[in-house]
Write a protein that holds these residues in place. Structure first.
Motif, PDB file in Angstrom:
ATOM      1  N   ARG A 157      -7.048   3.445   6.586  1.00 31.03           N
ATOM      2  CA  ARG A 157      -7.769   4.125   7.665  1.00 31.03           C
ATOM      3  C   ARG A 157      -9.143   3.489   7.813  1.00 31.03           C
ATOM      4  NH1 ARG A 157      -8.558  10.142   6.984  1.00 31.03           N
ATOM      5  NH2 ARG A 157      -9.733   9.369   5.216  1.00 31.03           N
ATOM      6  N   LEU A 169       0.852  -1.194   0.000  1.00 29.49           N
ATOM      7  CA  LEU A 169       0.000   0.000   0.000  1.00 29.49           C
ATOM      8  C   LEU A 169       0.884   1.238   0.000  1.00 29.49           C
ATOM      9  CD1 LEU A 169      -2.575  -1.059   2.733  1.00 29.49           C
ATOM     10  CD2 LEU A 169      -2.930  -1.049   0.270  1.00 29.49           C
ATOM     11  N   MET A 170       0.379   2.326  -0.527  1.00 28.25           N
ATOM     12  CA  MET A 170       1.155   3.567  -0.564  1.00 28.25           C
ATOM     13  C   MET A 170       1.151   4.284   0.785  1.00 28.25           C
ATOM     14  SD  MET A 170       2.379   3.545  -3.469  1.00 28.25           S
ATOM     15  CE  MET A 170       2.181   1.887  -4.050  1.00 28.25           C
ATOM     16  N   LYS A 171       0.120   4.074   1.593  1.00 29.91           N
ATOM     17  CA  LYS A 171       0.075   4.602   2.957  1.00 29.91           C
ATOM     18  C   LYS A 171      -0.831   3.698   3.788  1.00 29.91           C
ATOM     19  CE  LYS A 171      -3.324   8.081   1.602  1.00 29.91           C
ATOM     20  NZ  LYS A 171      -3.669   9.500   1.631  1.00 29.91           N
ATOM     21  N   PRO A 172      -0.741   3.784   5.103  1.00 30.80           N
ATOM     22  CA  PRO A 172      -1.546   2.894   5.950  1.00 30.80           C
ATOM     23  C   PRO A 172      -3.050   3.090   5.707  1.00 30.80           C
ATOM     24  CG  PRO A 172       0.120   4.019   7.248  1.00 30.80           C
ATOM     25  CD  PRO A 172       0.126   4.664   5.890  1.00 30.80           C
TER      26      PRO A 172
END
Length: 72
Positions: A66, A61-64
């Protein structure tokens, strides 16, 4: 994606698998090992190198992710 119906009281774990590579779209898909280099022989595996299962490569993934709570 609504996940509320899968959650229970206390600690929960959510597992996310992401597949987003041309390797997963174009193959090779039925080879038993994951080769570092793709060559023509990978697309027509034979014998012990062949698997009926799809052998895809996981990506990140590019960021965690949510979780957003929506109250009905």
């Amino acid at each position: 994606m609504a996940v509320g119906k899968f959650l229970h009281e206390g600690e929960n774990e959510i597992v996310i698998n992401v597949y987003g590579s041309p390797r997963n779209m174009l193959g090779p898909l039925h080879i038993t090992n994951k080769p570092l280099v793709t060559k023509d022989s990978c697309f027509c595996p034979m014998g012990d190198n062949y698997s009926q299962d799809y052998n895809v490569v996981s990506v990140g993934l590019m960021k965690p992710p949510r979780l957003i709570y929506f109250k009905d």
